[in-house]
Design an enzyme around this catalytic site. Structure first.
Site, PDB file in Angstrom:
ATOM      1  N   SER A 153      36.945  41.754  48.757  1.00 27.50           N
ATOM      2  CA  SER A 153      37.863  40.999  47.887  1.00 27.50           C
ATOM      3  C   SER A 153      39.238  40.926  48.538  1.00 27.50           C
ATOM      4  O   SER A 153      39.364  41.123  49.749  1.00 27.50           O
ATOM      5  CB  SER A 153      37.922  41.645  46.500  1.00 27.50           C
ATOM      6  OG  SER A 153      38.610  40.802  45.611  1.00 27.50           O
ATOM      7  N   ASN A 154      40.264  40.645  47.761  1.00 27.53           N
ATOM      8  CA  ASN A 154      41.626  40.589  48.306  1.00 27.53           C
ATOM      9  C   ASN A 154      42.621  41.054  47.253  1.00 27.53           C
ATOM     10  O   ASN A 154      42.233  41.405  46.137  1.00 27.53           O
ATOM     11  CB  ASN A 154      41.941  39.167  48.799  1.00 27.53           C
ATOM     12  CG  ASN A 154      41.801  38.154  47.685  1.00 27.53           C
ATOM     13  OD1 ASN A 154      42.509  38.210  46.690  1.00 27.53           O
ATOM     14  ND2 ASN A 154      40.840  37.228  47.839  1.00 27.53           N
TER      15      ASN A 154
END
Ligand code: C5P
Length: 405
Positions: free
Chosen positions: A208-209
């Site tokens: 993810s980020n």
């Protein structure tokens, strides 16, 4: 903007009640008609005589007027109002408003009011951060009420912290701004993507980020406040939605976000693609937790995710508008303009990763808005809700120019 507006000023029993005299005076000066409603406790802090003199109307604080027995109709008052402001709002009144405890004229009027309601809390810092107050304010937000956050500073207790009622001048500005912006998106449907996407590796791990979703959520609140019906397609974030006109669709992966966005875009006028979509997902997602055993580290095979902005741009019918975001470190303008063209966007909002106060996680942002005709408008550093207002202003201009084309 306040001229001839009917405004109920609700006053509750807190030290800050003395400041509300100034609020009433400023509202009257701006041309508003003000009806003051006080809780019985508020009269211990400021006299009804002061307020009826400043507002030019008798103050209401009981269901019946003493001596005459005349009934004060909270229903009529609720319908009369163009806005209601509760300032100061104590923890007790906030709790009553959140839970429908209609044991005084102020709360019954609040429950009858059809107009937008603004709440300016004022209390000691520990009361302010008590989970009960936090939850009750969240409830008020979820009813679509506007919370005018208290400022930090010295409190009546001489402690320093958050809990000072916002200054009357600023409360007037909030109201003025609200009426100025009005409902320019009334009848429009907007779909907004927000937050990160999460791409599974195995049942317990993911890629993810750092996107917090704050910008997308601020955009959703702004569009809803201006009358739009909003579908907010959100990746996993720890934010709540406040406005009843926001329909929230929670998704996890880019693939799910794409499906939800395209489904909503069919009936939408505008799509704002604000999510930080993971560029790749794992092709060989493991069905069981990947074990550390063995010598060879596992190999993750990545495949590109769909580009939601591009797919929405390609699905666009005449009259529909798509807006993207670009987060760039170099060659910012040229890169953003390239993305605008590649993804068939009508507008792109550029924020620079070079700026420590813009971008992921933080509450502020500094943007440049670029439209398809190449026009670039830089904006100063602002909080994300203000940036959202600028972006929505620019979208409204696009809608108007399409109508006139
Ligand atoms: O290409 P880049 O990721 O920089 O483009 C950013 C814009 O494209 C943003 O508006 C983002 O929400 C959108 N986007 C998307 N789907 C992707 C990648 C980006 O909607 N897979």
């Amino acid at each position: 903007m306040l001229k001839d507006k009917h405004i109920i000023v609700g006053i509750t029993g807190g030290i800050a009640a003395f400041k509300t005299a100034t609020l009433v005076r400023l509202l009257v000066k701006a041309g508003a008609e003000v009806q003051v409603v006080m809780t019985p406790n508020a009269r211990e802090f400021i006299t009804p005589v002061t307020l009826s003199t400043l507002s030019g109307r008798p103050v209401i604080s009981e269901f019946f007027t003493a001596n005459t027995g005349q009934w004060n109709s909270h229903v009529d008052l609720g319908l009369w109002a163009d806005a209601m402001v509760v300032a100061p709002a104590t923890a007790s009144t906030i709790g009553k408003m959140a839970n429908g405890v209609a044991d005084n004229m102020l709360v019954t009027t609040y429950l009858s009011a059809k107009a937008p309601v603004f709440v300016a809390p004022a209390m000691d810092l520990d009361m302010m951060r008590h989970p009960s107050t936090v939850r009750n304010l969240e409830l008020l937000r979820s009813y679509g009420n506007h919370i005018i956050e208290p400022a930090e500073g010295e409190l009546a207790s001489h402690l320093i912290g958050k809990g000072r009622m916002e200054e009357p001048e600023n409360i007037v500005l909030v109201l003025d701004d609200f009426f100025a912006r009005g409902q320019d998106l009334a009848g429009r449907r907007v779909v907004i993507t927000a937050g990160p996407t999460v791409e599974r590796i195995d049942p317990v791990r993911y890629i993810s980020n750092f996107s917090s979703g704050k910008m997308g959520f601020a955009l959703a609140e702004e569009c809803a406040a201006r009358g739009a019906q909003v579908t907010l397609v959100a990746g996993p974030v720890s934010l709540s939605t406040r406005h009843p006109a926001i329909e929230r669709v929670d998704v996890e992966s880019a693939e799910q976000m794409l499906q939800a966005t395209l489904a909503a875009f069919g009936q939408a006028d505008v799509a704002i693609l604000c999510a930080a979509v993971a560029d790749y997902r794992v092709d060989n997602v493991a069905q069981h937790k990947i074990k550390r055993e063995g010598n060879e580290p596992p190999v993750l095979r990545l495949v590109p995710n769909p580009d939601i902005a591009l797919a929405t741009g390609q699905a666009k019918r005449p009259g529909q508008i798509t807006v993207g975001f670009a987060l760039e470190t170099d060659n910012e303008q040229a890169n953003a303009l390239g993305k605008l063209q590649r993804k068939h966007l009508d507008m792109i909002v550029l924020n620079s990763l070079r700026d420590p106060q813009a971008g992921f996680q933080v509450d502020t942002n500094r943007v440049t808005i670029i439209t398809a005709d190449g026009r670039q408008t830089p904006y100063p550093l602002k909080n994300k809700r203000e940036v959202a207002a600028d972006v929505v202003d620019a979208i409204h201009q696009l809608i108007l120019s399409q109508k006139n084309a």
